[in-house]
Design an enzyme around this catalytic site. Structure first.
Site, PDB file in Angstrom:
ATOM      1  N   GLY A 166     -23.409  41.504  -8.631  1.00 29.87           N
ATOM      2  CA  GLY A 166     -22.535  41.640  -7.465  1.00 29.87           C
ATOM      3  C   GLY A 166     -21.198  42.317  -7.735  1.00 29.87           C
ATOM      4  CG  ASN A 198     -28.807  44.569 -12.712  1.00 27.31           C
ATOM      5  OD1 ASN A 198     -29.382  45.520 -12.165  1.00 27.31           O
ATOM      6  ND2 ASN A 198     -29.361  43.373 -12.836  1.00 27.31           N
ATOM      7  CE  LYS A 211     -28.745  41.449  -9.874  1.00 25.84           C
ATOM      8  NZ  LYS A 211     -28.684  40.027  -9.607  1.00 25.84           N
ATOM      9  CD  GLU A 219     -32.283  39.467  -9.348  1.00 30.59           C
ATOM     10  OE1 GLU A 219     -32.275  40.710  -9.387  1.00 30.59           O
ATOM     11  OE2 GLU A 219     -31.259  38.778  -9.225  1.00 30.59           O
ATOM     12  N   GLY A 268     -26.158  35.497  -8.858  1.00 30.00           N
ATOM     13  CA  GLY A 268     -25.946  35.800  -7.441  1.00 30.00           C
ATOM     14  C   GLY A 268     -25.590  34.577  -6.603  1.00 30.00           C
TER      15      GLY A 268
END
Ligand code: PGA
Length: 259
Positions: A236, A10, A12, A98, A174
């Site tokens: 991450g 992912n 992001k 998120e 995260g």
């Protein structure tokens, strides 16, 4: 029936088109023959088409990080499931925490998005998870079970392969604070039990449930070894091909060899 593990990147809100191209050029030769594991890349809309084009004719799944449940119309700023499929996407994240927190997505919206994707055969990865306060108050299961129930209510006769769940405790995303492998197994095992109750054995044994939240090369093997954990959704540590490939390899270790 063994479920096929999935390792999902992912990205992001990261990567330009050029950075996405460089990443895919490095990933494809290494991941394309990752035996027994589904490798997925969830890219921003702006580079999704390029990621999908490069992944075409490979087993790598290109996916989006969000979409809306209507197909077209006056919804400024939104992207629909048919638009994603036109761009080459085969999957989409739904209800990431998120989005729930920063963009006010509630359980109803998440359920409608999941249902639209299943109907269109775009594989939704539906995220659920509790905050730190909810966990500390002993409310983890109340929160997570409510999120899962609401999605299942909206689905019309799904089979286990038509969607994926991801248990992502918000306090672990995260933060570097990973859930222990036992915490991950506990929540995911309970989710599978609930799905068995809401639907049936075939569904519960076939549906994949990923863990997400600070998965890194150092902790992936232990998490992946848990009985009900079918892979990971990774932020991450997915941004660099090298660390993401270490996670793909950790997932491969859990696949029984054919001999
Ligand atoms: P993280 O993100 O791996 O950076 O914790 C996971 C996610 O949000 O899907």
């Amino acid at each position: 029936m063994a479920r096929r593990p999935m390792m999902a990147a992912n990205w992001k809100m990261n990567k330009t088109i050029r950075e996405a191209e460089e990443y895919m050029a490095a990933l494809l030769p290494r991941a394309a023959d990752a035996e027994g594991v589904d490798v997925a890349v969830f890219a921003p809309f702006t580079c999704l088409h390029e990621v999908a084009r490069m992944a075409e004719d490979t087993p790598i799944i290109a996916g989006a990080q969000n979409f809306y449940y209507e197909d077209s119309g006056a919804f400024t700023g939104e992207v629909s499931v048919p638009m994603l499929q036109d761009a080459g996407a085969r999957a989409g994240i739904v209800g990431h925490s998120e989005r729930r927190e920063n963009f006010c997505e509630d359980d109803d919206m998440v359920a409608r998005k999941a249902a639209r994707a299943v109907e269109a055969e775009l594989l939704p990865v539906v995220c659920v998870g509790e905050t730190k306060e909810e966990r500390d108050a002993g409310d983890m299961w109340e929160k997570v079970s409510g999120q899962v129930r609401r999605v299942m209510e909206e689905l019309d006769d799904p089979d286990g392969g038509s969607l994926v769940f991801a248990y992502e405790p918000i306090w672990a995303i995260g933060t570097g604070e990973t859930a222990t492998p036992e915490d991950a197994q506990d929540a995911i095992g309970q989710m599978r039990g609930l799905l068995r109750e809401l639907r049936d054995d075939d569904f519960a044994d076939g549906v994949r449930i990923l863990y997400g939240g600070s998965v890194e090369p150092e902790n992936a093997a232990e998490i992946m070894a848990q009985e009900d954990v079918d892979g990971a959704l990774v932020g991450g540590a997915s941004l660099e091909v090298e660390s993401f490939m270490q996670l793909v390899e950790a997932a491969q270790e859990t696949v029984p060899s054919e001999q």
